[in-house]
Write a protein that holds these residues in place. Structure first.
Motif, PDB file in Angstrom:
ATOM      1  N   ARG A  75      12.021  -6.050   3.021  1.00 41.26           N
ATOM      2  CA  ARG A  75      11.718  -4.640   3.203  1.00 41.26           C
ATOM      3  C   ARG A  75      12.498  -4.078   4.395  1.00 41.26           C
ATOM      4  O   ARG A  75      13.009  -2.954   4.357  1.00 41.26           O
ATOM      5  N   ILE A  76      12.624  -4.881   5.464  1.00 41.45           N
ATOM      6  CA  ILE A  76      13.316  -4.407   6.667  1.00 41.45           C
ATOM      7  C   ILE A  76      14.831  -4.431   6.473  1.00 41.45           C
ATOM      8  O   ILE A  76      15.525  -3.478   6.851  1.00 41.45           O
ATOM      9  N   ILE A  77      15.382  -5.500   5.881  1.00 45.83           N
ATOM     10  CA  ILE A  77      16.835  -5.543   5.742  1.00 45.83           C
ATOM     11  C   ILE A  77      17.334  -4.536   4.708  1.00 45.83           C
ATOM     12  O   ILE A  77      18.493  -4.103   4.777  1.00 45.83           O
ATOM     13  N   ASP A  78      16.474  -4.126   3.775  1.00 43.51           N
ATOM     14  CA  ASP A  78      16.839  -3.005   2.905  1.00 43.51           C
ATOM     15  C   ASP A  78      17.054  -1.750   3.751  1.00 43.51           C
ATOM     16  O   ASP A  78      17.984  -0.978   3.529  1.00 43.51           O
ATOM     17  N   ALA A  79      16.177  -1.562   4.760  1.00 41.59           N
ATOM     18  CA  ALA A  79      16.310  -0.411   5.644  1.00 41.59           C
ATOM     19  C   ALA A  79      17.525  -0.541   6.560  1.00 41.59           C
ATOM     20  O   ALA A  79      18.064   0.464   7.033  1.00 41.59           O
ATOM     21  N   LEU A  80      17.971  -1.776   6.814  1.00 46.35           N
ATOM     22  CA  LEU A  80      19.181  -2.008   7.600  1.00 46.35           C
ATOM     23  C   LEU A  80      20.452  -1.864   6.767  1.00 46.35           C
ATOM     24  O   LEU A  80      21.553  -2.076   7.270  1.00 46.35           O
ATOM     25  N   LYS A  81      20.271  -1.534   5.487  1.00 49.99           N
ATOM     26  CA  LYS A  81      21.392  -1.326   4.561  1.00 49.99           C
ATOM     27  C   LYS A  81      22.125  -2.630   4.233  1.00 49.99           C
ATOM     28  O   LYS A  81      23.331  -2.643   4.031  1.00 49.99           O
ATOM     29  N   TRP A  82      21.372  -3.733   4.201  1.00 51.27           N
ATOM     30  CA  TRP A  82      21.938  -4.978   3.707  1.00 51.27           C
ATOM     31  C   TRP A  82      21.683  -5.083   2.207  1.00 51.27           C
ATOM     32  O   TRP A  82      20.670  -4.580   1.702  1.00 51.27           O
TER      33      TRP A  82
ATOM     34  N   THR B 267       0.851  -1.194   0.000  1.00 50.29           N
ATOM     35  CA  THR B 267       0.000   0.000   0.000  1.00 50.29           C
ATOM     36  C   THR B 267       0.879   1.233   0.000  1.00 50.29           C
ATOM     37  O   THR B 267       2.087   1.164   0.227  1.00 50.29           O
ATOM     38  N   SER B 268       0.269   2.394  -0.210  1.00 52.31           N
ATOM     39  CA  SER B 268       1.050   3.623  -0.284  1.00 52.31           C
ATOM     40  C   SER B 268       1.779   3.910   1.028  1.00 52.31           C
ATOM     41  O   SER B 268       2.871   4.457   1.035  1.00 52.31           O
ATOM     42  N   SER B 269       1.190   3.495   2.177  1.00 51.50           N
ATOM     43  CA  SER B 269       1.851   3.738   3.455  1.00 51.50           C
ATOM     44  C   SER B 269       3.088   2.873   3.613  1.00 51.50           C
ATOM     45  O   SER B 269       4.064   3.258   4.249  1.00 51.50           O
ATOM     46  N   GLU B 270       3.071   1.642   3.040  1.00 56.60           N
ATOM     47  CA  GLU B 270       4.218   0.760   3.125  1.00 56.60           C
ATOM     48  C   GLU B 270       5.348   1.209   2.216  1.00 56.60           C
ATOM     49  O   GLU B 270       6.490   0.797   2.375  1.00 56.60           O
ATOM     50  N   ALA B 271       5.022   2.065   1.244  1.00 54.47           N
ATOM     51  CA  ALA B 271       6.041   2.492   0.301  1.00 54.47           C
ATOM     52  C   ALA B 271       7.066   3.399   0.958  1.00 54.47           C
ATOM     53  O   ALA B 271       8.143   3.604   0.431  1.00 54.47           O
ATOM     54  N   VAL B 272       6.749   3.970   2.129  1.00 55.90           N
ATOM     55  CA  VAL B 272       7.688   4.813   2.850  1.00 55.90           C
ATOM     56  C   VAL B 272       8.563   3.901   3.712  1.00 55.90           C
ATOM     57  O   VAL B 272       8.092   3.290   4.666  1.00 55.90           O
ATOM     58  N   MET B 273       9.845   3.786   3.382  1.00 56.64           N
ATOM     59  CA  MET B 273      10.729   2.858   4.065  1.00 56.64           C
ATOM     60  C   MET B 273      11.111   3.387   5.447  1.00 56.64           C
ATOM     61  O   MET B 273      11.509   4.535   5.601  1.00 56.64           O
ATOM     62  N   LYS B 274      11.007   2.534   6.454  1.00 61.82           N
ATOM     63  CA  LYS B 274      11.436   2.893   7.797  1.00 61.82           C
ATOM     64  C   LYS B 274      12.962   2.893   7.846  1.00 61.82           C
ATOM     65  O   LYS B 274      13.615   2.119   7.165  1.00 61.82           O
TER      66      LYS B 274
END
Length: 626
Positions: A582-589, A81-88
């Motif tokens: 999605r989360i490990i992308d945000a962890l810079k893996w 969804t559009s809200s999930e598109a904003v990466m934490k």
């Protein structure tokens, strides 16, 4: 006789009528449908129309309808969804957390009783206290030396603590040499080196015939005993409390030796019953003769039938060392007598005492022990219970029952094959049917399956086949230990974790194969230091913990215990892996989802990931050191 054929103009007229009728019906149907759905929708101006495109494989992106975009024909399993598109985002923790061990935090431990070292046990943070940041490596951190060089050398920048070089200088534990530490192999009771000390033990019991494979070292120091046993094909689980000596377990792990933070206090050690062939204490400062002998009773639980307990240091050879230990001969003699009595009450036999070393042996069954118990003050046998239950389970002062036997020559629970045959032989727990749902056939099929899977992994990650690239490996959901068994010819060791929430407790099987491991709940932090593992294998972990705890908390813990440039292999349902990615992308893996080894039609997929290299800034590290 056939009738006259229709004329050509007649056929044409018929076809025209049919086509006209079909066209009329199509137009009527379209108009009727348009009327039914409220009429035509007016076109929006191009400037007000936007389309959000979510690229699961890479990162989120936004494009306007007027901007040209290359058509993406890739099949994406889930549209966010559009809200999930904003990466934490996950910020960096302060450098003060560089060696943070959440469940053995020094400040939190002060809230708990110091009696029996209870404050040094696991005391994990509440959910509201969990860190949501990435634990940094100290500035200058370098990948460890490759095994076997790592046994003797560790980079100073990785574990910047010189305390032991001063405190244990005479005992030859560790030396500081410029940008590195050197480990000569010495110990408190073996200043001439662990090799010579192990040779002395080998003169008293057989260490070379494969009958001894798994060992436990209580109060391990920097784990030199376990490090030097590896060349004899004996793998040791070394443990010590956090900060009894600064960073001793961390040094062990940097050396490439199996180790955990742990203590003998009030709770059972996180291992199954009958796990170890040999237990060892070299001046480990554990009061074996106190509290009703409870600590020796716990060693008895984890020691296999016929296993050995080795004690060196106080009070052994007290006549020679009393003055050096600054204790009276009477006091030391009293302590040794008390230990001898506890061992005797467990039906152990003292087989040797020579020089600084004493060795006892546990009986192969309890037939004679039950007879003697009626005539002596032995601790009572525990009531019927699960002796393998060892996650936040209180120790007891009762003797753990061994499986029943029919003769005094029979080994309780079944005799183990000698190493290396032991690895692939059907474990006695399985052959005797005590592991629910696991038959010998299933065990053998599982072993072959993991050989196949490892071959596939190597096609995806060619570094798996490079000698020295990985040393410390964690299997977060090991089941029967098949992944570790498939890696046996590589210069690696594997910590096989059986989650406390697993449907079947298989850790006893893993030990019967001659491998090592522990229990853990992945909703909590593991009892280890940051940057412990070079490679982590996570098979169905997120399906197991779905709705139990947050995916991001498990991944942040994985980020804590994984070295910079360490690798991860996830196996799980595709829905879970999409969340993970999605989360490990945000962890810079860096990461990539690939198909199952059996093809794209399998819901289970694989996710290969690498943690990028980064450290705390130089100025933060310098400030913390000062």
């Amino acid at each position: 006789m056939a009738g006259p054929k229709p004329s050509k103009p007649s056929i044409i007229r018929t076809n025209v009528y049919s086509l006209t009728l079909i066209l009329f019906l199509c137009i009527f149907s379209y108009l009727f449908g348009l009327w039914q759905h409220g009429g035509p929708t007016p076109l929006l101006p191009a400037t007000t129309s936007t389309t959000t495109v979510v690229d699961i494989a890479c990162s989120t992106a936004t494009a306007t309808a007027t901007a040209p975009k290359t058509i993406d024909f890739t099949a994406h399993h889930v549209a966010a969804t559009s809200s999930e598109a904003v990466m934490k985002t996950y910020p960096l923790c302060n450098i003060s957390y560089s060696e943070y061990t959440p469940c053995q935090d020094g400040k939190r431990s002060l809230k708990f009783s110091r009696r029996r070292l209870i404050y040094r046990e696991r005391h994990c943070p509440a959910k509201s206290e969990l860190l949501k940041c990435r634990v940094p490596a100290p500035y200058g951190y370098r990948n460890p030396f490759a095994w076997p060089t790592s046994r003797d050398l560790v980079w100073y920048a990785n574990v910047p603590h010189k305390e032991l070089t001063v405190e244990k200088a005479v005992q030859n534990w560790i030396r500081y040499e410029g940008d590195r530490f050197r480990f000569p192999g010495g110990g408190t009771m073996f200043p001439n080196g662990a090799d010579a000390y192990i040779d002395d033990i080998g003169k008293l019991i057989n260490l070379n015939d494969g009958s001894i494979r798994t060992a436990i070292d209580t109060g391990c120091g920097v784990a030199s005993w376990g490090a030097y046993l590896l060349s004899r094909n004996i793998i040791t689980m070394s443990f010590a409390p956090r900060d009894t000596h600064e960073a001793q377990v961390q040094f062990a792990l940097e050396r490439g030796v199996p180790a955990l933070i742990g203590v003998l206090a009030a709770e059972r050690l996180p291992y199954p019953s009958r796990a170890f062939d040999m237990a060892h204490c070299s001046r480990c400062l554990i009061p074996w003769n106190q509290f009703g002998g409870i600590y020796l009773i716990e060693v008895d639980r984890v020691l296999r039938p016929g296993g050995y307990w080795i004690l060196s240091g106080p009070p052994i050879n007290w006549k020679k060392h009393a003055r050096g230990w600054q204790r009276t001969k009477e006091d030391l003699n009293k302590e040794q007598t008390a230990i001898e009595n506890v061992a005797k009450s467990l039906c152990w036999e003292k087989i040797k005492e020579k020089g600084d070393i004493a060795i006892w042996r546990k009986p192969i069954n309890h037939l004679n022990c039950k007879t003697n118990q009626k005539l002596s003050q032995n601790p009572p046998f525990c009531p019927v219970q699960d002796p393998d239950k060892a996650w936040y389970t209180q120790m007891g002062t009762c003797l753990t029952r061994l499986p029943e036997v029919s003769s005094d020559r029979e080994t309780a629970g079944g005799e183990l094959a000698k190493w290396p045959q032991r690895l692939n032989a059907v474990p006695p727990r399985i052959s005797k049917g005590t592991v629910k749902g696991i038959t010998p056939e299933i065990f053998q099929q599982n072993s072959e399956l993991w050989k196949k899977r490892l071959s596939y992994y190597k096609t995806m990650n060619n570094q798996l086949g490079q000698s020295g690239r990985y040393r410390n490996i964690l299997d977060m959901n090991a089941h029967l230990g098949g992944f570790a068994a498939a890696l046996i010819d590589f210069p690696v060791w594997v910590m096989n974790v059986v989650p406390a929430e697993a449907k079947i407790n298989t850790l006893g099987v893993i030990y019967e194969r001659g491998l090592v491991g522990t229990y853990t709940n992945w909703c909590e932090a593991m009892s280890t230091y940051p940057r412990t593992y070079d490679l982590i294998h996570a098979d169905s972990v997120f399906s197991l913990y779905k709705d139990r705890c947050e995916t991001e908390d498990i991944l942040l813990e994985m980020d804590r215990i994984l070295r910079p440039e360490g690798g991860v292999i996830f196996r799980d349902d595709v829905d879970e892996l999409v969340k993970v990615k999605r989360i490990i992308d945000a962890l810079k893996w860096q990461s990539q989802i690939v198909d199952h080894e059996d093809g794209p039609l399998e819901r289970e997929k694989l996710l290969f990931a690498v943690k990028l290299y980064w450290t705390a800034p130089a100025e933060e590290t310098a400030s913390e050191s000062s």
